[in-house]
Write an enzyme that holds these catalytic residues in place. Structure first.
Site, PDB file in Angstrom:
ATOM      1  N   GLU A 149      32.994 -19.535  38.357  1.00  0.00           N
ATOM      2  CA  GLU A 149      32.369 -18.911  37.191  1.00  0.00           C
ATOM      3  C   GLU A 149      31.150 -18.078  37.618  1.00  0.00           C
ATOM      4  OE1 GLU A 149      30.521 -20.395  32.888  1.00  0.00           O
ATOM      5  OE2 GLU A 149      30.416 -21.692  34.647  1.00  0.00           O
TER       6      GLU A 149
ATOM      7  N   CYS B  81      34.125 -24.760  33.092  1.00  0.00           N
ATOM      8  CA  CYS B  81      32.864 -25.471  33.349  1.00  0.00           C
ATOM      9  C   CYS B  81      32.620 -26.636  32.385  1.00  0.00           C
ATOM     10  CB  CYS B  81      31.701 -24.473  33.332  1.00  0.00           C
ATOM     11  SG  CYS B  81      30.185 -25.125  34.080  1.00  0.00           S
TER      12      CYS B  81
ATOM     13  N   LYS C 158      36.250 -19.022  26.676  1.00  0.00           N
ATOM     14  CA  LYS C 158      35.680 -20.366  26.565  1.00  0.00           C
ATOM     15  C   LYS C 158      35.428 -20.753  25.108  1.00  0.00           C
ATOM     16  CE  LYS C 158      31.909 -23.089  28.647  1.00  0.00           C
ATOM     17  NZ  LYS C 158      30.721 -22.983  29.525  1.00  0.00           N
TER      18      LYS C 158
END
Length: 510
Positions: free
Chosen positions: A265, A384, A332
């Site tokens: 990321e 994440c 996300k």
């Protein structure tokens, strides 16, 4: 006994509650001393039982303060490193957050002492662990949720880990609290040890049941790259080029050899609109070398007024011509509070602006997103922070998923225990779902995790290196991935019904 006399001293109780809370953190990664979870809870239960309601609330608070204050101390580091706040202001914000988390333990201590303090089998087996699970659920849900340091994760290497593919880490937490209550409440220790001997004997047989199986000669060669870059997110063109050069240095030798190359990321932190030339360049190289590059990117979409941004994952090299970049990305869903968006914006935004707190303004992707088909393999993408939200991952999972994929940025937390805790939760996801995970971080830990939650190969923190491996595809479906969180919800409903019934029964006979 001298120890029992000490227990009657309230100041000693407070001191012991803090120490036992701190002690409980040692059951988690990187320490992984899993029996300490039980010891920490046994001490908490004894302290609550030996006190009145007011003392129980204070004892519970200080246990929580020691537990969370030590276990998530890395938040203070991120406030200093990312927030750029003064030490005093960072300490104040950190303390308020720890107080908030500790209030859940206070509520547990209050309800424990008021309703479930009697030493009986029903409280040990059901009510006390059920109460803990209910409060864990609320903590994981309110204000976007913070499901960190749940005791089920601490048992990834314990004899209880066989439960994860069947009922998930939530039920392991339930069992840890149940075992702890048994250890304190049962006077007949011989009976207790016999009970647990039979339990672990039973677990030995269940542990040898495999809900998944490898597909012979069906594997894919992947390369994960950890650049160990020092800077955080930067929009400076020179810094971005320098970062890309580090990753391309490790990419070039495996082009055409590895089917998939993964960068973590935030490697291309600038907006997708501003990086089209770079993306087209990388896409062409990957396509010509028959390789797929996966990395993080900030994507954008125009709404009625302006552009909205998403923290995303992009897949390059699937075709020579990219008609629409937005069609080859994952967006996300679970955003980091204060890092990627501001919760309760109307109230907190003016205050944060006053103290010059850096604020990102990302939007959420869809809760349900289809797995990405790469080289005829289906990858479930997790970005994440999302790896700690098991319910979302399970709801996106199906038997068609071949691998789990997580890209992470852990540079916010310096040389702390956060990356190890984060990695431990990623291992639990693999164990629950019975799939290998490709876990790629910018400064550690980077690893390939087996379907049983163990590590196949990894790069430790603060090392600039690549990891190349053939990973086998697994099939099959675990009970937990099939029934999701339904069993634990049934337990919670039964717990509430029994609690209400017992309370009414208590009033009738008293």
């Amino acid at each position: 006994m001298l120890f029992d006399l000490f227990f009657k001293n309230f100041l000693f109780k407070i001191f012991l509650s803090i120490i036992s809370g701190v002690f409980g953190v040692l059951s988690f990664s990187p320490y992984n001393i899993w029996p300490i979870a039980i010891i920490s809870l046994v001490i908490l239960f004894k302290l609550i039982y030996e006190s009145n309601i007011k003392e129980s609330c204070l004892i519970s608070f200080f246990w929580g303060f020691g537990f969370y204050g030590t276990g998530i101390s890395w938040i203070y580091i991120s406030l200093i490193k990312f927030g750029g706040l003064s030490k005093i202001l960072s300490i104040i914000i950190f303390i308020f957050f720890i107080i908030y988390l500790s209030l859940y333990i206070v509520l547990f201590g209050f309800l424990f002492k008021k309703y479930f303090f009697k030493k009986n089998i029903l409280n040990c087996l059901f009510n006390i662990p059920g109460l803990w699970i209910v409060l864990d659920y609320f903590r994981s849900s309110f204000f976007t949720g913070f499901p960190w340091l749940q005791f089920g994760y601490s048992q990834i290497n314990s004899p209880l880990n066989f439960i994860a593919p069947i009922l998930g880490f939530e039920f392991i937490t339930f069992l840890i609290v149940m075992i702890s209550s048994f250890f304190y409440f049962f006077k007949n220790k011989l009976y207790l040890f016999l009970y647990f001997f039979l339990f672990f004997l039973f677990s030995f047989f269940l542990k040898n049941i495999y809900w998944y199986y490898p597909i012979k000669n069906d594997y894919i060669k992947v390369t994960l790259i950890q650049g160990n870059e020092k800077n955080l997110i930067t929009y400076n063109i020179k810094d971005i080029k320098k970062k890309i050069n580090v990753y391309y240095k490790y990419t070039k030798p495996v082009l055409g050899k590895s089917k998939i190359i993964i960068w973590p990321e935030s490697i291309i932190p600038n907006n997708i609109i501003n990086q089209k030339n770079l993306l087209y360049f990388l896409n062409k190289i990957m396509y010509l070398k028959n390789t797929i590059l996966i990395t993080g990117i900030i994507s954008s979409k125009r709404n009625l007024k302006n552009f909205i941004n998403f923290n995303s994952v992009i897949f390059l090299g699937k075709s020579l011509i990219i008609k629409s970049i937005n069609n080859i990305i994952y967006k996300k869903y679970h955003l980091v509070p204060f890092g990627e968006y501001i919760p309760m914006k109307l109230i907190l935004y003016p205050l944060l602006k006053l103290i010059n707190f850096p604020m990102e303004n990302f939007s959420k992707g869809n809760y349900l997103q289809s797995p990405q088909n790469i080289c005829n393999k289906n990858f479930l993408t997790i970005l994440c922070y999302e790896v700690i939200f098991s319910e979302q991952i399970k709801n996106n999972f199906s038997s068609q998923v071949d691998f789990l994929l997580t890209l992470s940025n852990n540079s916010w937390f310096g040389n702390s225990i956060e990356p190890w805790q984060h990695y431990q939760m990623a291992c639990m996801r693999s164990l629950e779902l019975g799939r290998s995970m490709l876990y790629c971080s910018n400064n550690g830990i980077t690893a390939i995790i087996n379907p049983d939650g163990s590590c196949q190969k990894k790069i430790s923190q603060f090392i600039s290196k690549s990891l190349t491996l053939n990973i086998i595809r697994y099939k099959g479906i675990t009970p937990y991935s099939k029934f999701k969180i339904i069993p634990i919800k049934i337990f919670v409903i039964i717990f509430i019904i029994i609690s209400i019934f017992l309370k009414k029964l208590y009033k009738i006979f008293n």
